[in-house]
Design a protein around this motif. Structure first.
Motif, mmCIF file in Angstrom:
data_model
loop_
_atom_site.group_PDB
_atom_site.id
_atom_site.type_symbol
_atom_site.label_atom_id
_atom_site.label_comp_id
_atom_site.label_asym_id
_atom_site.label_seq_id
_atom_site.Cartn_x
_atom_site.Cartn_y
_atom_site.Cartn_z
ATOM 1 N N UNK A 177 0.818 -1.216 0.000
ATOM 2 C CA UNK A 177 0.000 0.000 0.000
ATOM 3 C C UNK A 177 0.851 1.265 0.000
ATOM 4 N N UNK A 178 2.157 1.101 -0.001
ATOM 5 C CA UNK A 178 3.092 2.234 -0.017
ATOM 6 C C UNK A 178 3.699 2.374 -1.407
ATOM 7 N N UNK A 179 3.541 3.535 -2.011
ATOM 8 C CA UNK A 179 4.115 3.787 -3.333
ATOM 9 C C UNK A 179 5.136 4.914 -3.227
ATOM 10 N N UNK A 180 6.386 4.618 -3.504
ATOM 11 C CA UNK A 180 7.433 5.632 -3.431
ATOM 12 C C UNK A 180 7.256 6.664 -4.547
ATOM 13 N N UNK A 181 7.385 7.948 -4.165
ATOM 14 C CA UNK A 181 7.327 9.042 -5.134
ATOM 15 C C UNK A 181 8.440 10.029 -4.804
ATOM 16 N N UNK A 182 8.568 11.051 -5.638
ATOM 17 C CA UNK A 182 9.599 12.074 -5.483
ATOM 18 C C UNK A 182 9.535 12.689 -4.081
ATOM 19 N N UNK A 183 10.586 12.556 -3.281
ATOM 20 C CA UNK A 183 10.543 13.064 -1.904
ATOM 21 C C UNK A 183 10.509 14.579 -1.800
ATOM 22 N N UNK A 184 10.733 15.266 -2.905
ATOM 23 C CA UNK A 184 10.674 16.729 -2.884
ATOM 24 C C UNK A 184 9.263 17.258 -3.063
ATOM 25 N N UNK A 185 8.323 16.386 -3.365
ATOM 26 C CA UNK A 185 6.943 16.819 -3.631
ATOM 27 C C UNK A 185 6.236 17.218 -2.341
ATOM 28 N N UNK A 186 5.253 18.115 -2.466
ATOM 29 C CA UNK A 186 4.495 18.615 -1.321
ATOM 30 C C UNK A 186 3.521 17.547 -0.831
ATOM 31 N N UNK A 187 3.648 17.082 0.399
ATOM 32 C CA UNK A 187 2.779 16.004 0.889
ATOM 33 C C UNK A 187 1.292 16.318 0.793
ATOM 34 N N UNK A 188 0.886 17.535 1.122
ATOM 35 C CA UNK A 188 -0.544 17.886 1.117
ATOM 36 C C UNK A 188 -1.153 17.757 -0.261
ATOM 37 N N UNK A 189 -0.351 17.958 -1.297
ATOM 38 C CA UNK A 189 -0.867 17.867 -2.669
ATOM 39 C C UNK A 189 -0.833 16.432 -3.186
ATOM 40 N N UNK A 190 0.305 15.768 -3.078
ATOM 41 C CA UNK A 190 0.432 14.453 -3.705
ATOM 42 C C UNK A 190 -0.303 13.367 -2.932
ATOM 43 N N UNK A 191 -0.554 13.595 -1.642
ATOM 44 C CA UNK A 191 -1.330 12.615 -0.894
ATOM 45 C C UNK A 191 -2.727 12.424 -1.447
ATOM 46 N N UNK A 192 -3.256 13.442 -2.116
ATOM 47 C CA UNK A 192 -4.611 13.355 -2.670
ATOM 48 C C UNK A 192 -4.711 12.331 -3.793
#
Length: 361
Positions: free
Chosen positions: A143-158
């Motif tokens: 259930x965990x998908x790695x993404x760019x760590x520089x991305x804003x959590x509030x936006x990409x979490x959606x």
């Protein structure tokens, strides 16, 4: 075992509570994730109100991004410190859908085996197997998908639910392509994301339909070329007028009631596609449509479940587009709130005041 705060629905229709919950150490195939942001979704309200199951108490929240804190035995896809977006389609690789090369339809997705509990030992049911209105949560590593760590959590979490559902309804299910016309009925969070998806796919005419002018303004901001206030006229006729009298190539119903599904059916061009992504009430039925009309219109009548997404494929790609400035996920974040504000966010969502409230840590 550790103790954290979480938002729990104790009983049907009652206001949520913030209380201590116990998180077990991750077992085989599991991960503990420290949550950084989590969107407030209609599905959480449905859990609170008993509209999905009656397996109370529920640990709510599921549109989340955060950092992997620890992993259990055998986990290789993520490691402590990885920035991940959580998903509720952890594909099994063994069911009939996976074995025929269509893991986006996996019929046997994974959740954590161990249970999170209240302080008195009462087992919690995590929303969509995630439960991320909490400082930390326990999930299956898939259930965990790695993404760019520089991305804003509030936006990409959606991407964990509503935004992916809408984007995927246009791109994955509707197969919108360049030059096509698209109509989206219902421009809340999911419908607005379908509009953004149609833009990404290169649609030439994108028609937003809603009862509220505020949502139509949001749709314009995300790329809709035309808007229709459905309280002021005949939706089908207006869509036809905007498409040369023919109807749209793809019509997406992001509401999910018989009226909007019927509008979507008749607002299509011949051989056009209808995509249902709005979740219907259990009592809703397909409207009475002559079978000859079904035959005569041709095309496809589809349902889109989670935007037919494959998280390992779609999440990193969409986050990269966001980082490049080609997908405005920030536009979906209407406000950032604290864990104490979830119940108030439900009220704002019902009133149509927000696309998404996002809890941030």
């Amino acid at each position: 075992m550790q103790t954290v705060r979480g938002v729990v629905a104790m009983a049907k229709g009652e206001p949520v509570e913030i209380t201590d919950i116990h998180i077990p150490d991750p077992g085989p195939g599991e991960a503990v994730v420290a949550i950084q942001a989590c969107g407030v979704c209609h599905t959480d309200v449905a859990y609170r109100d008993g509209g999905i199951t009656d397996e109370f108490p529920f640990l709510l929240g599921h549109e989340a991004a955060g950092l992997v804190e620890s992993v259990g035995e055998g986990v290789t896809n993520v490691a402590p410190g990885d920035f991940v977006v959580l998903n509720w389609r952890a594909v099994c690789g063994e069911c009939r859908a996976c074995l025929r090369g269509e893991p986006q339809y996996c019929f046997n997705t994974f959740n954590a085996t161990q249970k999170m509990t209240l302080a008195d030992g009462t087992e919690l049911t995590p929303a969509l197997g995630i439960g991320s209105f909490a400082d930390k949560t326990l999930v299956h590593s898939g259930q965990c998908t790695k993404v760019d760590p520089e991305a804003r959590p509030a936006a990409v979490g959606l991407l964990g639910c509503g935004v992916m559902a809408g984007l995927g309804a246009a791109i994955n299910t509707g197969h919108v392509t360049r030059g096509q016309s698209v109509a989206v009925i219902g421009c809340g969070g999911v419908g607005a994301a379908a509009i953004a998806g149609a833009v990404l796919a290169g649609a030439s005419r994108i028609i937003a339909v809603d009862l509220e002018d505020k949502k139509l303004e949001w749709a314009r901001g995300l790329g809709a070329t035309h808007t229709i206030n459905s309280s002021k006229g005949d939706v089908v006729e207006e869509i036809r007028e905007l498409t040369g009298g023919f109807g749209a190539d793809v019509v997406i119903d992001a509401v999910g009631i018989p009226l909007t599904w019927k509008q979507a059916f008749y607002a299509r061009d011949l051989a056009g596609t209808l995509v249902l992504v709005g979740v219907p009430h259990p009592d809703a039925t397909v409207p009475d449509i002559p079978l000859l009309d079904v035959f005569g219109h041709g095309g496809s009548l589809k349902s889109s479940w989670y935007g037919d997404c494959l998280p390992s494929r779609d999440f990193p790609m969409l986050v990269d587009l966001y980082q490049q400035g080609r997908l405005d996920l920030d536009a979906f974040v209407s406000e950032e709130i604290g864990l104490d504000d979830v119940e108030g966010a439900f009220t704002k969502m019902h009133k149509g005041d927000v696309l998404r409230s996002v809890v941030v840590w």
